[in-house]
Scaffold this active site. Structure first.
Site, PDB file in Angstrom:
ATOM      1  N   ALA A 128      -4.123  -2.705 -12.682  1.00  0.00           N
ATOM      2  CA  ALA A 128      -3.372  -3.747 -11.987  1.00  0.00           C
ATOM      3  C   ALA A 128      -4.285  -4.405 -10.960  1.00  0.00           C
ATOM      4  O   ALA A 128      -5.471  -4.072 -10.864  1.00  0.00           O
ATOM      5  CB  ALA A 128      -2.135  -3.158 -11.321  1.00  0.00           C
ATOM      6  N   SER A 129      -3.734  -5.336 -10.200  1.00  0.00           N
ATOM      7  CA  SER A 129      -4.570  -6.109  -9.275  1.00  0.00           C
ATOM      8  C   SER A 129      -5.104  -5.267  -8.126  1.00  0.00           C
ATOM      9  O   SER A 129      -6.179  -5.539  -7.598  1.00  0.00           O
ATOM     10  CB  SER A 129      -3.770  -7.288  -8.714  1.00  0.00           C
ATOM     11  OG  SER A 129      -2.598  -6.824  -8.074  1.00  0.00           O
ATOM     12  N   ASP A 286      10.794   0.032  -6.240  1.00  0.00           N
ATOM     13  CA  ASP A 286      10.073  -0.655  -7.320  1.00  0.00           C
ATOM     14  C   ASP A 286      10.430  -0.013  -8.660  1.00  0.00           C
ATOM     15  O   ASP A 286       9.556   0.304  -9.468  1.00  0.00           O
ATOM     16  CB  ASP A 286       8.563  -0.582  -7.058  1.00  0.00           C
ATOM     17  CG  ASP A 286       7.783  -1.638  -7.833  1.00  0.00           C
ATOM     18  OD1 ASP A 286       8.413  -2.596  -8.326  1.00  0.00           O
ATOM     19  OD2 ASP A 286       6.555  -1.512  -7.956  1.00  0.00           O
TER      20      ASP A 286
END
EC number: 2.7.-.-
Length: 522
Positions: A128-129, A286
């Site tokens: 992921a980022s 989340d």
């Protein structure tokens, strides 16, 4: 120079995807609206505005994608078409070089990766980022080899984040100062929240602490597995946790074929969430399908597996009371009580007309009751309440907005598993138990237990304190009385002086007048 180049890139993307018309047309100054028409002259934009915004954020890179994901949770601020498109953003970026991951681990632990782990898989399993994940085997402090997941922070992220955030803050201030609609959307506040969120995600120790807290809270519930954190192998840039093996919850047919009770799984998810909210006041915020698996192992068959703990929410007792009473009043159609709760929260401006707020809430809520209970979305109810409250300049707390977004995720997941899921029937026992705990003798007993260490410390001192009070109080009282009497005597003397002086002055005038008259007549 790099910031100038990045700023020019952002301007080009804004013009390329027609985002300028989303902003410039809402400006108050006529010359700015004229500029918007000139810039957009002859340009054909076939895609809807939400899609164009999503594609522009994807073009600008992972930090802007993250920003769009966070922005999608603020449905109390955004139009539905834009919020729905932003929710489609995926945080997918190519993995960084495994040699860089190894170098990060060796720098964090100051020894070769071969000494930290028994074995380390160089090919990442997820990227992921902010970070990527590798599998490994580690020998713990007891000499036992354990399979683990190793989360490694993407290097060089802080300068990139700070550069993009600086540009976001500048754009937010510009939009807020020039546009009435922009000011209503509070862009500077949203960017500030995003700043806090990103910097929290950059500290993997914070994520480890979140996971440990949730694991401790959920241990006795028996419905969810949360990986154990191996604290001896944790660092702000490296997080090592127990490796969890499960089936992604989105693979419903595979779970059904394995014998998992899908309807019960849907109810368990709601139970987990409401337990975290109303019992613990600390929830995983989340919980989208990418972060949830289901265990098929014999000892934990059919249990949820929760992953990625970068985003959590915390609720105070006041927040929980606000939620519980709002939901209860909603299902009773007691809209006056819902309005009163907004007033009692202290978030409503003093000049708000409560009857108008009640009427607006009724207009939002009443249409829901044409549907069966199983079709009512508590997340949508909260979202509509927040949107209505925003029209009355009510400041909704960020933790409640985060909870509303998480509740929507839970509802969507639950109804994907079981379209007949009645969320209210599952939530109602939690609300009733929480309200009973707040108003019954159990709360008094909890408070007594909480204060008992303080009482125990004070108890041996009570006889001495009582003796000192009884001994000194009469003396203090006598001294105070003596001071009052002395002050009274001083006042009396002053009054006497004034009276006698006044009488002497008057008598003197009379005597003088008498003498003058005697002289006049003689």
């Amino acid at each position: 120079m790099s910031r100038l180049f990045r700023g020019a890139t952002i301007v080009w993307v804004v013009l390329r995807y027609g985002l300028d018309e989303l902003v410039l047309t809402s400006f108050q100054k006529p010359w700015l609206r004229l500029l918007a028409r000139i810039v957009s002259f002859g340009r054909k934009l076939d895609a809807p505005r939400g899609q164009r915004l999503r594609e522009a954020l994807e073009r600008l890179g992972p930090i802007f994608v993250k920003f769009g994901q966070v922005l999608s949770t603020r449905r109390d601020l955004l139009p539905p078409d834009i919020a729905n498109e932003l929710a489609l953003l995926q945080d997918r970026v190519p993995p960084f070089d495994p040699d860089v991951a190894v170098a990060t681990i060796e720098r964090a632990f100051r020894r070769p990766v071969g000494e930290v782990f028994v074995s380390f898989e160089r090919v990442p399993v997820a990227s992921a980022s902010i970070a990527q994940v590798h599998f490994a085997i580690v020998r713990d402090r007891h000499g036992v080899e354990r399979e683990v997941a190793v989360k490694v922070l993407r290097p060089g992220m802080l300068p990139v984040i700070d550069n993009d955030l600086g540009l976001m803050r500048a754009m937010a201030g510009w939009v807020e100062s020039l546009s009435a609609d922009g000011k209503r959307l509070k862009p500077r506040q949203v960017v500030a929240e995003f700043d806090n969120y990103l910097h929290d995600e950059l500290d993997l120790i914070r994520e480890a602490a979140n996971a440990a807290q949730l694991r401790r809270n959920m241990e006795r519930l028996g419905l969810v597995r949360i990986p154990e954190i191996l604290w001896d192998f944790c660092h702000p840039e490296v997080l090592v946790m127990e490796r969890m093996k499960g089936v992604p919850i989105s693979q419903i047919e595979r779970l059904r074929a394995a014998g998992v009770d899908i309807r019960q799984l849907a109810r368990d998810g709601v139970t987990i969430f409401f337990t975290q909210v109303f019992r613990d006041g600390f929830f995983h915020a989340d919980m989208h399908p990418g972060n949830i698996q289901v265990s098929l192992e014999p000892g934990s068959f059919g249990r949820y597996i929760s992953l990625d703990f970068g985003i959590v929410g915390s609720l105070t007792e006041f927040d929980k009371e606000y939620l519980a009473q709002n939901f209860t009043a909603f299902f009773r159609r007691d809209y006056k009580r819902v309005a009163e709760l907004h007033v009692e929260s202290g978030w409503v401006p003093a000049d708000t007309r409560i009857n108008e707020l009640e009427s607006a809430i009724r207009a939002v809520c009443e249409p829901y009751f044409d549907r069966p209970l199983k079709e009512i979305s508590l997340g949508m109810v909260l979202m509509r309440l927040f949107q209505t409250s925003r029209r009355f300049h009510v400041e909704i707390q960020p933790q409640l907005v985060l909870l509303q977004k998480t509740l929507l995720n839970i509802e969507g997941l639950g109804r994907q598993l079981d379209p007949e899921l009645d969320l209210w029937s599952t939530a109602k026992p939690f609300l009733e138990k929480w309200m009973l705990d707040q108003m019954g003798p159990q709360r008094l007993w909890r408070e007594v237990k909480a204060e008992s260490p303080h009482f125990a410390k004070m108890l041996p001192e009570l006889p001495r304190l009582l003796h000192d009070y009884l001994h000194h109080k009469p003396h203090d009282h006598r001294r105070e009385m003596q001071e009052l009497l002395a002050e009274q005597r001083r006042t009396n003397r002053l009054l006497q002086s004034i009276i006698y002086g006044g009488m002497g002055f008057v008598l003197g005038l009379l005597a003088l007048q008498f003498l003058i008259r005697i002289r006049f007549f003689h």
